[in-house]
Design a protein around this motif. Structure first.
Motif, PDB file in Angstrom:
ATOM      1  N   PRO A  67       3.009  27.207  19.609  1.00 37.47           N
ATOM      2  CA  PRO A  67       2.013  26.124  19.622  1.00 37.47           C
ATOM      3  C   PRO A  67       1.977  25.353  18.311  1.00 37.47           C
ATOM      4  O   PRO A  67       1.885  24.109  18.311  1.00 37.47           O
ATOM      5  N   ARG A  68       2.054  26.047  17.193  1.00 37.06           N
ATOM      6  CA  ARG A  68       2.048  25.369  15.894  1.00 37.06           C
ATOM      7  C   ARG A  68       3.310  24.533  15.711  1.00 37.06           C
ATOM      8  O   ARG A  68       3.255  23.414  15.201  1.00 37.06           O
ATOM      9  N   ALA A  69       4.436  25.090  16.112  1.00 33.96           N
ATOM     10  CA  ALA A  69       5.702  24.371  15.951  1.00 33.96           C
ATOM     11  C   ALA A  69       5.711  23.084  16.765  1.00 33.96           C
ATOM     12  O   ALA A  69       6.200  22.047  16.307  1.00 33.96           O
ATOM     13  N   VAL A  70       5.164  23.128  17.978  1.00 33.75           N
ATOM     14  CA  VAL A  70       5.098  21.922  18.817  1.00 33.75           C
ATOM     15  C   VAL A  70       4.113  20.924  18.215  1.00 33.75           C
ATOM     16  O   VAL A  70       4.389  19.722  18.141  1.00 33.75           O
ATOM     17  N   ALA A  71       2.954  21.415  17.766  1.00 32.79           N
ATOM     18  CA  ALA A  71       1.931  20.529  17.193  1.00 32.79           C
ATOM     19  C   ALA A  71       2.436  19.804  15.951  1.00 32.79           C
ATOM     20  O   ALA A  71       2.062  18.660  15.685  1.00 32.79           O
ATOM     21  N   ARG A  72       3.293  20.461  15.184  1.00 34.49           N
ATOM     22  CA  ARG A  72       3.824  19.872  13.952  1.00 34.49           C
ATOM     23  C   ARG A  72       5.126  19.107  14.175  1.00 34.49           C
ATOM     24  O   ARG A  72       5.766  18.670  13.218  1.00 34.49           O
ATOM     25  N   ASP A  73       5.532  18.985  15.440  1.00 32.10           N
ATOM     26  CA  ASP A  73       6.796  18.310  15.788  1.00 32.10           C
ATOM     27  C   ASP A  73       8.013  19.003  15.179  1.00 32.10           C
ATOM     28  O   ASP A  73       9.051  18.380  14.943  1.00 32.10           O
TER      29      ASP A  73
END
Length: 260
Positions: free
Chosen positions: A200-206
């Protein structure tokens, strides 16, 4: 091009118990997709070839060329994303193909990959996601609103996750009968845990696009790893029972929430 692979005792035990007629073959050259000409070389080592064909109406107009070829009457085996070991029901008997790219991998992990393929053959699941989604594949394409390759990647991942819900039940029973294979299954899952929890963090941070994140999350399902939202909704009996309809509904809700 193809020759019989010598199997370890543990893999041979799985083959004998689940798919005694299946041949496991080493490939001389690496591949993503075997062209019809090369695939037909399998005619020298099997009894018959039976190419799978899918209606063109199951494919969006902008489907990747490789997917269009796969759906045609040409004998095509293996597709991008299939990994180091592939299997097919398009031959009689069915076969498992081991690609040269497995060289250098731990022997226990290669054994697990081959055993996994044998289990998938025995489950008689579709050979490819197009046989899973069938006429609803254009609906998935509309739901994810990605380019053709992105849709392909998400579809392959969702299908992999659905199959993983079934195979992990088999793997979990291997601790007594095939402990080395069970250990390899658990070890591979352990290596994924940190990457999956950070999705989730990786997707949110692109840092990771959604198609890649879906691929990783769905690959983790077969290892019984706890998934973060929104992927946790795929680790359910509802997905196992309702398959493509559930996957499309999940994609619609997930992409709507991403846009918001």
């Amino acid at each position: 091009m193809f020759e019989a692979r010598a199997l370890s005792d543990r893999v041979e035990a799985v083959r004998e118990a689940r798919t005694p007629d299946v041949q496991v073959l080493d490939c001389e050259r690496d591949f993503e997709t075997l062209t019809p000409a090369l695939a037909e070389d399998l005619g020298l080592v099997v009894d018959a070839l039976e190419p799978a064909t899918y209606p063109t109406s199951w494919l969006p107009d902008d489907a990747p060329t490789l997917l269009t070829h796969y759906a045609s009457s040409d004998l095509t085996i293996g597709m991008p994303g299939d990994g180091s070991v592939v299997w097919t029901h398009q031959t009689d008997p069915p076969i498992v193909l081991v690609k040269p790219r497995v060289e250098g991998s731990p022997e226990s992990f290669v054994d697990f990959l081959i055993a996994e393929a044998l289990v998938q053959v025995d489950l008689e699941v579709p050979e490819h996601f197009i046989g899973f989604f069938e006429e609803t594949y254009p609906d998935l394409d509309a739901a994810v609103a990605l380019d053709p390759n992105g849709t392909y990647q998400v579809a392959a991942a969702l299908y992999d996750g659905w199959v993983g819900l079934q195979t992990r039940e088999v793997f979990a029973d291997w601790h007594d009968e095939h402990p080395e294979l069970a250990d390899a299954w658990q070890d591979a899952g352990t290596r994924l845990e940190d990457r999956v929890s950070e999705l989730p963090r990786a997707v949110a941070r692109d840092e990771t696009d959604f198609a890649d994140a879906t691929e990783l999350a769905c690959a983790a399902i077969k290892h019984a790893i706890e998934l973060p939202a929104p992927f946790a909704a795929l680790d359910t009996d509802a997905y196992l029972d309702h398959g493509p309809a559930y996957a499309i509904q999940w994609a619609e809700k997930t992409f709507d929430s991403l846009e918001d």
